[in-house]
Design a protein around this motif. Structure first.
Motif: not given
Length: 453
Positions: A353-365
């Motif tokens: 299920y799409p996770n907002q925190y994971l999406a934003v963290s991937c931007g940092f990575l």
């Protein structure tokens, strides 16, 4: 002023100048399509659109011209010098931004061609100037500091978009005109800062009157005309492109262009198109962009501060870190973002299920890994080609911008999984290619040091 201090001063001024120039350009790029679509609606006459400019077409023109103009950029740098080549490039960026104050279809596309040419000259001059103000020990530090300062523009632009344009779908004249006057002024200020870059003092060569004929010196100087130097610079680019090390590094350079397209356009678009994030999907675009900027700045700052220590072990560990972080982020994006999100809005679910925190963290990575690759590409070029830096940096930007143009072309047609597969293949190839050249360079340096004992 001591020479070392002067060189460091030049690196800092260069970083500030590019930060200001690209604060204007990066912010423009993020809202360009929305601005032009709004202007089209404003200029309708009896239901007929009178303005036909398109933001994506403009960006495609910029990258295509940028790619092939890199072949001529070393010739321009040899004529104007690194400093005034950057000033020329900065002027084209300023003119492009000013065209949005009163949009005209012709000026948009003419400006796109001009900025494509100017970008090639600007970045080739920047690479040559950074190399002139660095040595083998300080190149990693200086490229890291410059990269961190440059990427502050990405952070500034995304913060502005997040707060000022949240939920905005239509931009009117009274919003657009002051904004682009401000962006044009910021870019012009960055260009003006380039004038205070200081030239390094040069020692005149000692001349032995008994063995040197003044007439021969005068003839030699006359033979090196500006046009001949420009022609030789073009030939140097062609010859350098055919060398084994440059051909191997081309895979790494090409990869940096593909991942540039992905993090700067595809990923943020895909996050916004994932409707299962709810009403926050549009807000997450700005937050993701901010975290990409944070990753870029942190990476550049770390490699700048610890530049000396890193060169002791080589540049390949940093690139390996970038490759591993990229592969990890690609996997997390694959399981978190729906397959059709890069193409259109979707209510589908990926493997989780799409996770907002994971999406934003991937931007940092993505930002951190991009900093790993780009800072070390700058460092290896400055170290391996100190006497041929302008052609070397031009070839780097040629490969990178050509890959970016190709990436922008397929990004609106391929599903996410295929785009990620392409990135994974080139990430492995690009990391491996960098390792090959870095190891060859270190063995060569060791052999020279041993022979001199």
């Amino acid at each position: 002023m001591e020479l070392a201090t002067l060189k460091f001063y030049n690196v800092i001024v260069l970083g500030f100048a590019f930060m200001l120039m690209f604060t204007g350009f990066q912010t423009c790029g993020m809202i360009e399509q929305t601005v032009l679509n709004s202007y089209k609606n404003e200029t309708k006459v009896n239901g007929t659109v009178t303005y036909h400019g398109d933001g994506y077409t403009s960006l495609a023109i910029i990258y295509i011209v940028f790619a092939f103009a890199n072949w001529l950029a070393p010739s321009v740098v040899s004529l104007l010098g690194a400093k005034y080549s950057m000033v020329f490039g900065g002027i084209t960026y300023t003119l492009y931004l000013s065209s949005f104050i009163k949009p005209v279809t012709a000026t948009l596309y003419i400006g796109s061609v001009l900025i494509g040419i100017g970008a090639a000259v600007l970045w080739t001059g920047q690479g040559a100037f950074l190399t002139m103000n660095s040595d083998e020990v300080t190149m990693g530090r200086n490229s890291g500091i410059f990269w961190a300062m440059l990427q502050c523009s990405l952070l500034i632009g995304n913060i502005y978009v997040f707060f000022a344009w949240q939920g905005v779908t239509t931009i009117l004249d009274h919003q657009r005109i002051p904004l682009y006057i401000a962006l044009t002024s910021v870019c012009a200020l960055g260009t003006a800062l380039l004038f205070i870059l200081m030239r390094q003092p040069t020692q005149p060569p000692e001349v032995d009157d008994e063995t040197t004929d003044e007439n021969q010196v005068e003839v030699s100087n006359r033979e090196k005309s500006p046009l001949k130097e420009a022609w030789e610079a073009l030939l140097d680019s062609v010859r350098l492109f055919m060398t084994p090390n440059m051909m191997i590094l081309s895979i790494t350079f090409f990869y940096t262009g593909l991942e540039l397209t992905f993090f700067s356009g595809v990923y943020t678009t895909a996050v916004g198109a994932t409707k299962m994030f709810g009403e926050d999907s549009d807000k997450l675009v700005g937050l993701t962009g901010i975290m990409i900027g944070v990753g870029e700045i942190l990476g550049g700052a770390l490699f700048g501060i610890f530049g000396k220590k890193l060169t002791r072990y080589g540049r390949d560990p940093v690139v390996l870190l970038g490759g591993v972080v990229h592969l990890a982020s690609f996997f997390l994006i694959f399981i978190n973002i729906p397959d059709d999100a890069p193409i259109h809005g979707t209510h589908d679910q990926a493997y989780i299920y799409p996770n907002q925190y994971l999406a934003v963290s991937c931007g940092f990575l993505l930002g951190l890994a991009d900093a790993c690759f780009n800072t070390q590409c700058y460092a290896i070029i400055g170290t391996c080609y100190p006497d041929n830096s302008a052609p070397a940096f031009a070839l780097f930007k040629f490969e990178q911008s050509l890959a970016a143009a190709i990436g922008f072309f397929y990004s609106s047609h391929l599903a996410l999984k295929w785009q990620l597969l392409i990135l994974v293949v080139f990430a492995v190839g690009g990391t491996s290619s960098f390792f090959v050249v870095e190891r060859k360079t270190r063995r060569s340096s060791s052999a020279v040091e041993y022979s001199s004992i």
